[in-house]
Design a protein around this motif. Structure first.
Motif, PDB file in Angstrom:
ATOM      1  N   ASN A  52       0.804  -1.221   0.000  1.00 48.34           N
ATOM      2  CA  ASN A  52       0.000   0.000   0.000  1.00 48.34           C
ATOM      3  C   ASN A  52       0.839   1.274   0.000  1.00 48.34           C
ATOM      4  OD1 ASN A  52      -3.067  -0.771   0.485  1.00 48.34           O
ATOM      5  ND2 ASN A  52      -1.816  -2.219   1.644  1.00 48.34           N
ATOM      6  N   GLN A 414      -3.582   5.490  -2.509  1.00 49.93           N
ATOM      7  CA  GLN A 414      -4.137   4.147  -2.368  1.00 49.93           C
ATOM      8  C   GLN A 414      -4.603   3.711  -3.760  1.00 49.93           C
ATOM      9  OE1 GLN A 414      -6.582   5.359   1.399  1.00 49.93           O
ATOM     10  NE2 GLN A 414      -6.548   3.116   1.355  1.00 49.93           N
ATOM     11  N   SER A 417      -7.235   0.735  -4.580  1.00 46.56           N
ATOM     12  CA  SER A 417      -8.613   1.046  -4.195  1.00 46.56           C
ATOM     13  C   SER A 417      -9.216   2.078  -5.140  1.00 46.56           C
ATOM     14  CB  SER A 417      -8.656   1.559  -2.752  1.00 46.56           C
ATOM     15  OG  SER A 417      -8.237   0.556  -1.849  1.00 46.56           O
TER      16      SER A 417
END
Length: 483
Positions: A52, A414, A417
């Protein structure tokens, strides 16, 4: 004769003692037969952190953030033009996934479970390991689509695992998250958990929140199941404030520092800057998060790097790198935030899955994001001014577009996502790179498999998944991508 008998007796006794203790004497206490599960947890969680952190091991972490144009290339204008097609997930199988499976096995096997209980109750270790495994598999299938799952992690029992359909993986992950959350007991806290410190309540919220996000991914392909799974997850308890945010914290230490810091400072490469697409939109809506997302250039201005423009338009000093909020040596990597959970609830309300107010949840999500990014600099006045702007003020007619666009901002850094949201909703509207280097004309929809391992060493199953899922290209959509 007496001396001879004494020596003989002593020799017999020595032999007897040596034989009886032989196994114990030949066990090195510094080389345990079973791995230390606390260390396995720490190692697996470190990988989750780098997954991440955008610029990390494997070279593919930044790619989705480039696809959704949060970042752009500064010097080598290739990644934003989609040059690389095949990306490897081998390290995830050989690293964190096999280690998490080892934790589960050791805490399940009757011959080892007592020995590893010193690192936390057996049930709690299994529960956390299952949740982390599910999270990594979820992250992988959202990127590659069909992947080895049910036959994976078998070691020598199966070196050529078949690919499971993403739909089947999703169905099993819903089960895994739910069962794992229910497995926690009141036993001892798990050691080695550097993410949530063995806090069972926080792990349960994380698992339910991930189920909820997975459920929303089904909005186009199976809305009935999506709604059922979403409402069930919401009822089980999801992130409820920014205090619940799940973040991996890097250290002010060269061995565990933020990879962006390594790129910007230690290596002095500065390969990626915030894109002009992203910064120009933030400027357009006078977004107060801009100084916390991007750093000013050498002139003190916020200037995004031209997205996918070749040749390069200037040195890194001309553009805004990522702000210290995400690029400092010990800056944390967001894994799951309260804002993302609220945006999911806002979209679910807009879809009619829940009885909540889409407008109220949308505005609450923006507030949570501003508070997350701005910290103590946040004010209600700044928030009120921001949501009153024409492009930000909620309109039911444009609800999905506005929710997705604000989610795109909130999910800066991110990339996976943000890419998931963009692929499913189509918002924000993005123009593909002008001159793609992969033979295509659009923004990629998936990552292609590691051909050197799957195509060469697992040929039969590789050919089968291509025949089932579609060509191994960036434009074959994953199961839920039915935009």
């Amino acid at each position: 004769m007496k001396l001879y008998k004494s020596l003989l007796f002593a020799g017999v006794m020595l032999t007897t003692v040596a034989c009886s203790d032989f196994e114990e004497m030949n066990v090195n206490p510094n080389s345990p037969l079973q791995p230390n599960t606390a260390s396995l947890f720490t190692g697996a969680i470190r990988t989750v952190g780098t997954m991440n952190s955008q610029v990390g091991p494997g070279g593919f972490n930044i790619v989705p953030a480039l696809y959704v144009q949060q970042y752009g290339d500064v010097i080598y204008i290739e990644d934003s033009r989609y040059k690389t097609i095949n990306f490897s997930y081998n390290g995830l199988y050989a690293g964190p996934l096999v280690n998490l499976q080892a934790i589960i096995d050791q805490n399940t096997n009757e011959s080892t479970r007592a020995g590893v209980a010193i690192y936390g109750s057996n049930n709690n270790q299994i529960a956390i390991a299952r949740i982390l495994k599910a999270y990594i598999y979820q992250w992988m299938t959202d990127r590659w689509g069909d992947i080895p799952y049910s036959q994976a992690l078998k070691g020598a029992e199966n070196f050529s695992p078949a690919f499971d359909k993403q739909q089947d993986i999703y169905n099993d992950l819903f089960k895994e998250y739910k069962e794992a959350a229910a497995q926690f007991d009141a036993g001892t806290t798990v050691r080695g958990d550097i993410l949530l410190s063995g806090n069972a309540a926080r792990w349960k919220k994380f698992a339910a929140s991930q189920r909820m996000l997975m459920a929303l991914q089904l909005s186009k392909v199976d809305p009935a199941k999506g709604k059922a799974e979403f409402t069930a997850a919401l009822a089980d308890g999801v992130l409820a404030s920014n205090a619940d945010n799940v973040r991996y914290t890097f250290l002010a230490d060269a061995n565990n520092e933020n990879p962006l810091y390594t790129n910007y400072v230690r290596s002095n490469r500065k390969d990626f800057a915030v894109s002009d697409v992203f910064i120009n939109y933030l400027k357009k809506v006078s977004d107060p998060r801009l100084p916390y997302i991007a750093a000013p250039n050498q002139r003190g201005e916020y200037v995004g790097v031209p997205y996918a423009v070749f040749p390069a338009t200037g040195p890194a000093q001309n553009f805004s790198l990522a702000a210290s909020t995400v690029a400092a040596q010990n800056a944390p990597a967001n894994i799951l935030t309260y804002a993302e959970v609220l945006f999911a609830q806002a979209e679910a309300a807009k879809l009619g899955w829940t009885t909540g107010s889409a407008k109220t949840l949308y505005e609450a999500a923006i507030k949570a994001s501003l508070q997350q990014w701005m910290g103590t600099a946040y004010t209600d006045a700044a928030y009120s001014t921001y949501i009153a702007q024409p492009d930000v003020a909620y309109s039911d007619a444009k609800g999905i577009e506005q929710i997705a666009t604000q989610r795109w901002i909130a999910l800066f850094n991110q990339g996976t996502s943000a890419w998931n949201s963009w692929r499913r909703t189509g918002y924000p509207v993005l123009k593909p790179a002008a001159s793609p280097l992969n033979g295509g004309t659009d923004i990629p929809r998936r990552l292609a498999y590691p051909v050197n391992t799957e195509g060469t060493l697992n040929t039969e199953n590789y050919n089968a998944v291509i025949a089932s899922q579609g060509p191994d290209t960036p434009y074959t959509r994953v199961w839920w991508d039915k935009q």
